[in-house]
Design a protein around this motif. Structure first.
Motif, PDB file in Angstrom:
ATOM      1  N   LYS A   1      -3.822  10.398  21.098  1.00  0.00           N
ATOM      2  CA  LYS A   1      -4.990  11.417  20.522  1.00  0.00           C
ATOM      3  C   LYS A   1      -5.308  12.364  21.533  1.00  0.00           C
ATOM      4  CE  LYS A   1      -8.487  12.126  17.800  1.00  0.00           C
ATOM      5  NZ  LYS A   1      -8.239  12.983  16.670  1.00  0.00           N
TER       6      LYS A   1
ATOM      7  N   ARG B   1      -3.542  13.864  23.725  1.00  0.00           N
ATOM      8  CA  ARG B   1      -2.726  15.111  23.622  1.00  0.00           C
ATOM      9  C   ARG B   1      -2.846  16.089  22.520  1.00  0.00           C
ATOM     10  NH1 ARG B   1       0.752  10.952  25.190  1.00  0.00           N
ATOM     11  NH2 ARG B   1       1.738  10.754  23.356  1.00  0.00           N
ATOM     12  N   GLU B   2      -3.005  15.316  21.345  1.00  0.00           N
ATOM     13  CA  GLU B   2      -3.418  16.004  20.094  1.00  0.00           C
ATOM     14  C   GLU B   2      -4.593  16.878  20.326  1.00  0.00           C
ATOM     15  OE1 GLU B   2      -1.484  16.363  17.355  1.00  0.00           O
ATOM     16  OE2 GLU B   2      -0.132  15.359  18.617  1.00  0.00           O
ATOM     17  N   ASN B   3      -5.851  16.257  20.937  1.00  0.00           N
ATOM     18  CA  ASN B   3      -6.902  17.162  21.053  1.00  0.00           C
ATOM     19  C   ASN B   3      -6.611  18.431  21.995  1.00  0.00           C
ATOM     20  OD1 ASN B   3      -8.517  15.254  19.397  1.00  0.00           O
ATOM     21  ND2 ASN B   3      -9.082  14.298  21.195  1.00  0.00           N
TER      22      ASN B   3
ATOM     23  N   LYS C   1      -3.743  19.920  22.172  1.00  0.00           N
ATOM     24  CA  LYS C   1      -3.013  20.948  21.788  1.00  0.00           C
ATOM     25  C   LYS C   1      -3.827  21.917  20.617  1.00  0.00           C
ATOM     26  CE  LYS C   1       1.032  17.532  21.496  1.00  0.00           C
ATOM     27  NZ  LYS C   1       1.965  16.815  20.646  1.00  0.00           N
ATOM     28  N   HIS C   2      -4.674  21.237  20.179  1.00  0.00           N
ATOM     29  CA  HIS C   2      -5.551  22.008  19.067  1.00  0.00           C
ATOM     30  C   HIS C   2      -6.533  22.999  19.974  1.00  0.00           C
ATOM     31  CE1 HIS C   2      -4.615  19.599  15.805  1.00  0.00           C
ATOM     32  NE2 HIS C   2      -5.305  18.381  16.036  1.00  0.00           N
ATOM     33  N   LEU C   3      -6.647  22.880  21.349  1.00  0.00           N
ATOM     34  CA  LEU C   3      -7.074  24.011  22.115  1.00  0.00           C
ATOM     35  C   LEU C   3      -6.337  25.119  22.792  1.00  0.00           C
ATOM     36  CD1 LEU C   3      -9.795  21.532  23.773  1.00  0.00           C
ATOM     37  CD2 LEU C   3     -10.146  22.942  21.769  1.00  0.00           C
TER      38      LEU C   3
ATOM     39  N   THR D   1      -3.886  28.007  23.081  1.00  0.00           N
ATOM     40  CA  THR D   1      -3.455  29.124  22.322  1.00  0.00           C
ATOM     41  C   THR D   1      -2.098  29.179  21.764  1.00  0.00           C
ATOM     42  OG1 THR D   1      -4.517  30.549  24.134  1.00  0.00           O
ATOM     43  CG2 THR D   1      -3.122  31.741  22.802  1.00  0.00           C
ATOM     44  N   PRO D   2      -1.740  29.731  20.830  1.00  0.00           N
ATOM     45  CA  PRO D   2      -0.412  29.628  20.085  1.00  0.00           C
ATOM     46  C   PRO D   2       0.597  30.354  21.040  1.00  0.00           C
ATOM     47  CG  PRO D   2      -1.942  30.322  18.545  1.00  0.00           C
ATOM     48  CD  PRO D   2      -2.580  30.566  19.747  1.00  0.00           C
TER      49      PRO D   2
ATOM     50  N   PRO E   1       3.705  22.853  21.878  1.00  0.00           N
ATOM     51  CA  PRO E   1       3.668  22.530  20.387  1.00  0.00           C
ATOM     52  C   PRO E   1       4.324  23.493  19.572  1.00  0.00           C
ATOM     53  CG  PRO E   1       1.419  22.448  21.495  1.00  0.00           C
ATOM     54  CD  PRO E   1       2.234  23.111  22.337  1.00  0.00           C
ATOM     55  N   ASP E   2       4.577  24.765  19.976  1.00  0.00           N
ATOM     56  CA  ASP E   2       5.253  25.621  18.999  1.00  0.00           C
ATOM     57  C   ASP E   2       6.959  25.843  19.475  1.00  0.00           C
ATOM     58  OD1 ASP E   2       2.815  26.157  17.599  1.00  0.00           O
ATOM     59  OD2 ASP E   2       2.229  27.668  18.970  1.00  0.00           O
TER      60      ASP E   2
ATOM     61  N   GLU F   1       7.153  18.042  23.256  1.00  0.00           N
ATOM     62  CA  GLU F   1       6.185  17.005  23.996  1.00  0.00           C
ATOM     63  C   GLU F   1       7.281  16.085  24.986  1.00  0.00           C
ATOM     64  OE1 GLU F   1       2.543  14.773  22.678  1.00  0.00           O
ATOM     65  OE2 GLU F   1       4.424  13.594  22.348  1.00  0.00           O
TER      66      GLU F   1
END
Length: 429
Positions: free
Chosen positions: A13, A15-17, A19-21, A23-24, A69-70, A78
Motif C-alpha cells: 500500500k 508503494r502504491e501511494n 506511485k500515485h504521486l 510524475t508520469p 510504474p510506466d 518494481e
C-alpha cells in the motif's frame, strides 16, 4: 531482526501511494543506509533507511528499491535488489534474505542481486523522463557526510546528465506523516513495551542507585520483549542533571530527596515510542516538587486538547505558551509584570520552558513531516511540556504520544502511570 514479520500489505500500500504521486514516466530509487565503521574491524549496528523500510519492510544493508510504474518492460516496474549471500557471509554474518523471503516480506515479485542493478537500470532509464532521488530532508538534520544517496546523485548525473532530476523527499514527507492502522499498532506495541520498562523502574528505584543501573533495567525489559532496543539515547537525569535537556551521561548517583527525569522509548519493528516521566528518588514528592509536577501535568492535559486535525503548528505552540505562562505565575517563577514587559520573540515563559511541545513520531523518533503543515488525522505526535528550575536543582518534564483521529485524539500512553499519587503508590507498594 527480533520483531515478528509485518504483513506485507503495509508496504504494498505504501508503494502504491507513492506511485500515485510520481510524475508520469518517472523512475524513483531508494537506497539502504550506509554501514558505518565503529573501530578497526567493526561497524556500528546497522539501522535501515526509514524510507526504504517504509516502502519494502526490508531490514538489511546494501539493498535498493527501484520503482518505474510506466516502464515498458513489466519486469522492471518494481524491482528490489539485495546483497547475495555466500558461504563466507553465512559463517561470519549469518542470515541474509533469500529472494523468496524478500518477496514475502516486501510483496515485490521481481528480486535481483545487487550486482544486476547497474545493468537493469541502464536498460530502462532512457525510457524515463524524470529520475526521483532520495535524500535526508529532515529539517533537524545537518548534512556533513556524503552518504549513499548523495553519492548516487553525483554518479547518475554524470552518467545521465539530460534527465530531469527530482526530489522524492517531499512526497515521502507527505506520506509518512499519516500513519496507517498497522503503523499505529506497531507504535502502540513500542509504547506498551515502554510502559512495562517504566513500571519496572518504579519498583527498582531507591536512593543510592546509579543512573546507569536504571538504564540497565530499561534495556533489560526492552530486549526481553523483542524490541530492537532504545529508540534514542535514553536520558536518566537525577537532580540538577534534568536541567540539561540532552543529558545522556547517566553516570551519577540518585540521591534521597531528588527527582529523576526519565526520557526513553522502545523501538519495535523500526517504530518508536517516546516517553518522559519525572519521579521522586525516594518515592515521595516534596510539596514544592508536587506543585511543579502538577503544573506540568496540567499543561500536558490542556495541550492534548489542542491537538486536533487542522491545528496550526505556530498557533498551537503559542496557545501552549499561554497555558504554561499561567502555571509559572502560579508557581511564582515569573510575575504578571514579567509577562507585560516580555519580548514577544522570547516570551517570559521561555526562561523555564525553552523547547517545543510536540514533534511527529514514527519510524524516526523525530519523524519526517511538515513543520508548517496543519495537524491531520493519522498524525502521531508527542506532547512534552516541562519546567526547568536550575536555581532549585530540579526539573519536571512529562511526555505522552498522541494519535490524532477523526473523533479527536487518542493517547497511546494513557495506560502508563502519570498521576503523582499513583506513582507514589506503585513506588511504595
Amino acid at each position: 531482526m527480533k520483531y515478528k514479520q509485518i504483513n506485507n500489505s503495509l508496504f504494498i500500500k505504501n508503494r502504491e501511494n507513492l506511485k500515485h504521486l510520481l510524475t508520469p514516466q518517472s523512475v524513483a530509487i531508494f537506497h539502504s543506509n550506509d554501514e558505518f565503521p565503529r573501530s578497526g574491524d567493526q561497524n556500528f549496528l546497522f539501522k535501515q533507511n526509514p524510507d526504504l523500510f517504509y516502502l519494502t519492510g526490508i531490514d538489511q544493508e546494501q539493498s535498493i528499491l527501484l520503482l518505474f510504474p510506466d516502464c515498458p518492460n513489466p519486469l522492471y516496474k518494481e524491482v528490489l535488489f539485495l546483497r547475495q549471500t555466500n558461504d563466507y557471509i553465512k559463517v561470519w554474518e549469518g542470515h541474509k534474505y533469500t529472494k523468496e523471503q524478500a518477496q514475502q516480506t516486501s510483496g515485490i515479485t521481481n528480486i535481483y542481486w545487487l550486482e544486476d542493478f547497474d545493468n537493469i537500470l541502464h536498460s530502462i532509464i532512457h525510457y524515463a523522463d524524470h529520475i526521483f532521488l532520495n535524500t535526508n530532508e529532515n529539517d533537524r538534520y545537518a548534512h556533513t557526510v556524503p552518504y549513499r544517496d548523495i553519492r548516487l546523485i553525483t554518479e547518475l548525473k554524470n552518467k545521465y546528465p539530460l534527465h530531469k532530476y527530482e526530489r522524492v523527499a517531499p512526497l515521502m514527507r507527505q506520506l509518512r506523516a499519516i500513519k496507517s492502522d498497522v503503523e499505529v499498532s506497531l507504535t502502540q506495541k513500542a509504547c506498551d513495551i515502554t510502559k512495562d520498562a517504566f513500571n519496572r523502574v518504579l519498583r527498582f528505584m531507591k536512593p543510592g542507585v546509579m543512573e546507569y543501573e536504571i538504564e540497565a533495567e530499561i534495556i533489560h525489559e526492552f530486549i526481553k520483549q523483542a524490541a530492537t532496543g532504545h529508540g534514542y539515547n535514553p536520558i536518566i537525569a537525577s537532580g540538577n542533571n534534568a536541567n540539561i535537556l540532552h543529558y545522556t551521561d547517566n553516570n551519577q548517583q540518585c540521591n534521597d530527596g531528588d527527582l529523576i527525569l526519565l526520557d526513553f522509548g522502545a523501538e519495535y519493528a523500526n517504530y518508536n515510542a517516546d516517553m518522559t516521566r519525572t519521579i521522586p528518588v525516594n518515592g515521595k514528592f516534596t510539596p514544592r516538587q508536587r506543585d511543579v509536577y502538577n503544573s506540568v501535568l496540567h499543561v500536558l492535559n490542556e495541550s492534548k486538547k489542542l491537538m486536533v486535525a487542522g491545528a496550526i503548528w505556530n498557533t498551537y505552540h503559542e496557545q501552549v505558551g499561554e497555558i504554561m505562562t499561567e502555571q509559572l505565575i502560579k508557581l511564582k517563577l515569573i510575575s504578571p509584570t514579567d509577562v507585560k514587559n516580555q519580548n514577544p520573540s522570547y516570551p517570559a515563559y521561555k526562561k523555564y520552558f525553552m523547547h517545543g511541545t510536540s514533534h511527529h513520531l514514527g519510524i524516526d523518533v523525530h519523524d519526517f513531516a511538515g513543520r508548517y503543515t496543519p495537524f491531520a488525522e493519522g498524525n502521531i505526535l508527542t506532547c512534552e511540556p516541562g519546567i526547568y528550575i536550575p536555581e532549585e536543582g530540579f526539573a519536571v518534564r512529562l511526555e505522552n504520544d498522541i494519535l490524532i483521529t477523526k473523533d479527536g485524539n487518542y493517547d497511546l500512553m494513557d495506560n502508563i502511570p502519570i498521576i503523582a499519587e499513583e506513582i507514589e503508590e506503585i513506588m511504595n507498594a
